[in-house]
Motif scaffolding. Structure first.
Motif, PDB file in Angstrom:
ATOM      1  N   GLU A   1       0.826  -1.209   0.000  1.00 61.07           N
ATOM      2  CA  GLU A   1       0.000   0.000   0.000  1.00 61.07           C
ATOM      3  C   GLU A   1       0.861   1.260   0.000  1.00 61.07           C
ATOM      4  N   ALA A   2       0.348   2.253  -0.643  1.00 57.19           N
ATOM      5  CA  ALA A   2       1.088   3.496  -0.847  1.00 57.19           C
ATOM      6  C   ALA A   2       1.476   4.174   0.461  1.00 57.19           C
ATOM      7  N   GLN A   3       0.671   3.986   1.517  1.00 57.76           N
ATOM      8  CA  GLN A   3       0.902   4.725   2.744  1.00 57.76           C
ATOM      9  C   GLN A   3       2.020   4.161   3.613  1.00 57.76           C
ATOM     10  N   LYS A   4       2.509   2.970   3.295  1.00 63.33           N
ATOM     11  CA  LYS A   4       3.534   2.352   4.125  1.00 63.33           C
ATOM     12  C   LYS A   4       4.807   2.156   3.324  1.00 63.33           C
ATOM     13  N   PRO A   5       5.964   2.235   3.943  1.00 64.24           N
ATOM     14  CA  PRO A   5       6.229   2.685   5.316  1.00 64.24           C
ATOM     15  C   PRO A   5       6.062   4.194   5.470  1.00 64.24           C
ATOM     16  N   LEU A   6       5.989   4.632   6.710  1.00 63.55           N
ATOM     17  CA  LEU A   6       5.773   6.052   6.991  1.00 63.55           C
ATOM     18  C   LEU A   6       6.332   6.379   8.373  1.00 63.55           C
ATOM     19  N   ILE A   7       6.959   7.549   8.469  1.00 61.10           N
ATOM     20  CA  ILE A   7       7.467   8.023   9.766  1.00 61.10           C
ATOM     21  C   ILE A   7       6.870   9.411  10.029  1.00 61.10           C
ATOM     22  N   LEU A   8       6.369   9.613  11.225  1.00 62.07           N
ATOM     23  CA  LEU A   8       5.808  10.916  11.617  1.00 62.07           C
ATOM     24  C   LEU A   8       6.424  11.338  12.934  1.00 62.07           C
ATOM     25  N   SER A   9       6.669  12.630  13.073  1.00 62.99           N
ATOM     26  CA  SER A   9       7.051  13.083  14.409  1.00 62.99           C
ATOM     27  C   SER A   9       6.673  14.523  14.657  1.00 62.99           C
ATOM     28  N   THR A  10       6.631  14.867  15.934  1.00 60.09           N
ATOM     29  CA  THR A  10       6.117  16.175  16.341  1.00 60.09           C
ATOM     30  C   THR A  10       7.126  17.290  16.095  1.00 60.09           C
ATOM     31  N   TRP A  11       6.617  18.451  15.747  1.00 56.28           N
ATOM     32  CA  TRP A  11       7.353  19.714  15.661  1.00 56.28           C
ATOM     33  C   TRP A  11       8.409  19.738  14.548  1.00 56.28           C
ATOM     34  N   ASN A  12       8.952  20.929  14.367  1.00 52.76           N
ATOM     35  CA  ASN A  12       9.969  21.166  13.316  1.00 52.76           C
ATOM     36  C   ASN A  12      11.172  20.245  13.420  1.00 52.76           C
ATOM     37  N   HIS A  13      11.615  20.023  14.675  1.00 53.42           N
ATOM     38  CA  HIS A  13      12.791  19.164  14.833  1.00 53.42           C
ATOM     39  C   HIS A  13      12.513  17.735  14.366  1.00 53.42           C
ATOM     40  N   GLY A  14      11.252  17.434  14.124  1.00 54.33           N
ATOM     41  CA  GLY A  14      10.880  16.127  13.574  1.00 54.33           C
ATOM     42  C   GLY A  14      11.446  15.892  12.178  1.00 54.33           C
ATOM     43  N   MET A  15      11.707  16.971  11.443  1.00 56.85           N
ATOM     44  CA  MET A  15      12.246  16.820  10.083  1.00 56.85           C
ATOM     45  C   MET A  15      13.583  16.087  10.100  1.00 56.85           C
ATOM     46  N   ALA A  16      14.514  16.590  10.902  1.00 56.58           N
ATOM     47  CA  ALA A  16      15.846  15.973  10.970  1.00 56.58           C
ATOM     48  C   ALA A  16      15.768  14.581  11.599  1.00 56.58           C
ATOM     49  N   ALA A  17      14.924  14.455  12.596  1.00 57.99           N
ATOM     50  CA  ALA A  17      14.771  13.153  13.265  1.00 57.99           C
ATOM     51  C   ALA A  17      14.198  12.123  12.289  1.00 57.99           C
ATOM     52  N   ASN A  18      13.206  12.555  11.496  1.00 49.77           N
ATOM     53  CA  ASN A  18      12.610  11.631  10.520  1.00 49.77           C
ATOM     54  C   ASN A  18      13.611  11.201   9.458  1.00 49.77           C
ATOM     55  N   ASP A  19      14.447  12.136   9.032  1.00 49.43           N
ATOM     56  CA  ASP A  19      15.482  11.806   8.031  1.00 49.43           C
ATOM     57  C   ASP A  19      16.324  10.648   8.522  1.00 49.43           C
ATOM     58  N   LYS A  20      16.759  10.772   9.772  1.00 51.34           N
ATOM     59  CA  LYS A  20      17.603   9.732  10.362  1.00 51.34           C
ATOM     60  C   LYS A  20      16.812   8.425  10.487  1.00 51.34           C
ATOM     61  N   ALA A  21      15.589   8.536  10.964  1.00 59.36           N
ATOM     62  CA  ALA A  21      14.761   7.337  11.150  1.00 59.36           C
ATOM     63  C   ALA A  21      14.575   6.615   9.820  1.00 59.36           C
ATOM     64  N   TRP A  22      14.357   7.410   8.779  1.00 58.81           N
ATOM     65  CA  TRP A  22      14.138   6.800   7.465  1.00 58.81           C
ATOM     66  C   TRP A  22      15.390   6.068   6.989  1.00 58.81           C
ATOM     67  N   GLU A  23      16.522   6.739   7.176  1.00 65.45           N
ATOM     68  CA  GLU A  23      17.808   6.147   6.766  1.00 65.45           C
ATOM     69  C   GLU A  23      18.007   4.797   7.496  1.00 65.45           C
ATOM     70  N   VAL A  24      17.705   4.777   8.776  1.00 62.34           N
ATOM     71  CA  VAL A  24      17.872   3.550   9.567  1.00 62.34           C
ATOM     72  C   VAL A  24      16.864   2.486   9.123  1.00 62.34           C
ATOM     73  N   LEU A  25      15.653   2.912   8.855  1.00 64.94           N
ATOM     74  CA  LEU A  25      14.631   1.947   8.423  1.00 64.94           C
ATOM     75  C   LEU A  25      15.034   1.319   7.086  1.00 64.94           C
ATOM     76  N   GLU A  26      15.553   2.155   6.200  1.00 64.63           N
ATOM     77  CA  GLU A  26      15.981   1.630   4.905  1.00 64.63           C
ATOM     78  C   GLU A  26      17.130   0.652   5.040  1.00 64.63           C
ATOM     79  N   SER A  27      18.081   0.973   5.930  1.00 71.21           N
ATOM     80  CA  SER A  27      19.259   0.109   5.993  1.00 71.21           C
ATOM     81  C   SER A  27      19.057  -1.117   6.872  1.00 71.21           C
ATOM     82  N   THR A  28      18.238  -1.021   7.921  1.00 73.71           N
ATOM     83  CA  THR A  28      18.083  -2.191   8.803  1.00 73.71           C
ATOM     84  C   THR A  28      16.716  -2.862   8.664  1.00 73.71           C
ATOM     85  N   GLY A  29      15.748  -2.145   8.129  1.00 76.04           N
ATOM     86  CA  GLY A  29      14.391  -2.686   8.042  1.00 76.04           C
ATOM     87  C   GLY A  29      13.718  -2.776   9.409  1.00 76.04           C
TER      88      GLY A  29
END
Ligand code: SD4
Length: 291
Positions: A1-29
């Motif tokens: 499904e188009a909506q998965k995977p997905l990372i969400l987080s609160t506030w502006n600082h969520g942008m940088a945090a999500n970037d890292k989370a995505w990178e980790v999700l891609e590399s480790t699953g």
């Protein structure tokens, strides 16, 4: 499904945090690695005054941290009122994975960190926090103020492509709180709740108002009954407003995700936003609010 995977987080600082989370999700699953590593970025961000050891202190000038982590299978761990640990989220994960407990507090949490080989940081306010504390001491008023830097907890919720979910939440809590005060962020069901069968939710804002309504658990249970993430967040805000006096001075915001990857957010007052990341597509979205 188009909506998965997905990372969400609160506030502006969520942008940088999500970037890292995505990178980790891609590399480790691994979605748990992703939500832990993601919020560690915020815990290390020296410009952030409400997450990590650089955050604003309590009334006594001491920084105490709260954090929790939860997996969609129901496992969870948290630490609260902990001093001198740079990454409380990692300590919360240790509690989840390597102890028979869910929550460790204060000196016990710090001792556990020492035992697990976590570095113990010097107890020293960051220059920004020290300056803010000196200014605060002039009047020494404790008044929670809406949507300024004392409301910037990071809560992150995510889902991998197989529908496994996890969440993390970490904060230095309310600035100038009483020594020993614990907010919603480390309380499972208040600041964070995740259930693979339904969805996940996290909260930010005045912890006391969120704890009173078991905010994140409430949202997940409403979604279990068929409410959309958006409807569930709105209902939680409605409940929060009905259970808290002086709402004009209280800010709280919720962020939710269901197992299909649909999401929603809602706050008491304007100003709350959240970051969304999907396959490198990153956006910062303003939440709607009741007032
Ligand atoms: C607390 N909920 O300790 C936290 C504070 C917060 O954005 O969210 N700030 O009450």
């Amino acid at each position: 499904e188009a909506q998965k995977p997905l990372i969400l987080s609160t506030w502006n600082h969520g942008m940088a945090a999500n970037d890292k989370a995505w990178e980790v999700l891609e590399s480790t699953g691994n979605i748990v690695d992703a939500v832990e590593q993601g919020v560690k970025v915020t815990e290390s961000d020296l410009s952030n005054l409400s997450v990590g050891l650089q955050g604003l202190p309590d009334r006594e000038g001491i920084v105490t941290l709260d954090a929790s982590i939860m997996k969609g299978d129901g496992s969870c761990g948290s630490v609260c009122f902990v001093r001198q640990v740079k990454h409380p989220i990692t300590l919360a994960r240790k509690v989840m994975e390597d102890t028979p407990h869910v929550m460790l507090a204060g000196e016990g949490a710090r001792q556990f960190a020492i035992q697990e080989g976590f570095p113990i940081e010097k107890e020293e306010l960051s220059p920004k926090a020290a300056k803010a504390y000196e200014n605060w001491k002039v009047k020494s008023e404790y008044k929670p103020i809406i949507n300024i830097e004392n409301h910037d907890t990071i809560g992150m919720i995510g889902i991998d492509e197989n529908g496994n979910m996890a969440g993390s939440c970490t904060t230095s809590g309310l600035s100038y709180k009483m020594h020993g005060r614990v907010g919603d962020s480390p309380i499972i069901g208040a600041g964070l709740y995740v259930d693979n069968e339904v969805g996940a939710a996290t909260a930010t804002g005045l912890g006391e108002s969120i704890i009173k309504i078991c905010g994140s658990f409430l949202i997940v249970e409403l979604m279990r009954q068929g409410w959309s993430p958006q409807e569930a967040c709105e209902e939680a805000v409605k409940r929060l407003i009905s259970k808290n006096k002086g709402i004009e001075n209280i800010q709280a915001g919720f962020l939710a995700l269901n197992k299909d990857g649909e999401y929603g957010a809602y706050a008491v007052h304007p100003g709350f936003n959240f970051a969304r990341h999907q396959r490198g597509d990153q956006s910062l979205i303003d939440s709607k609010s009741k007032f």
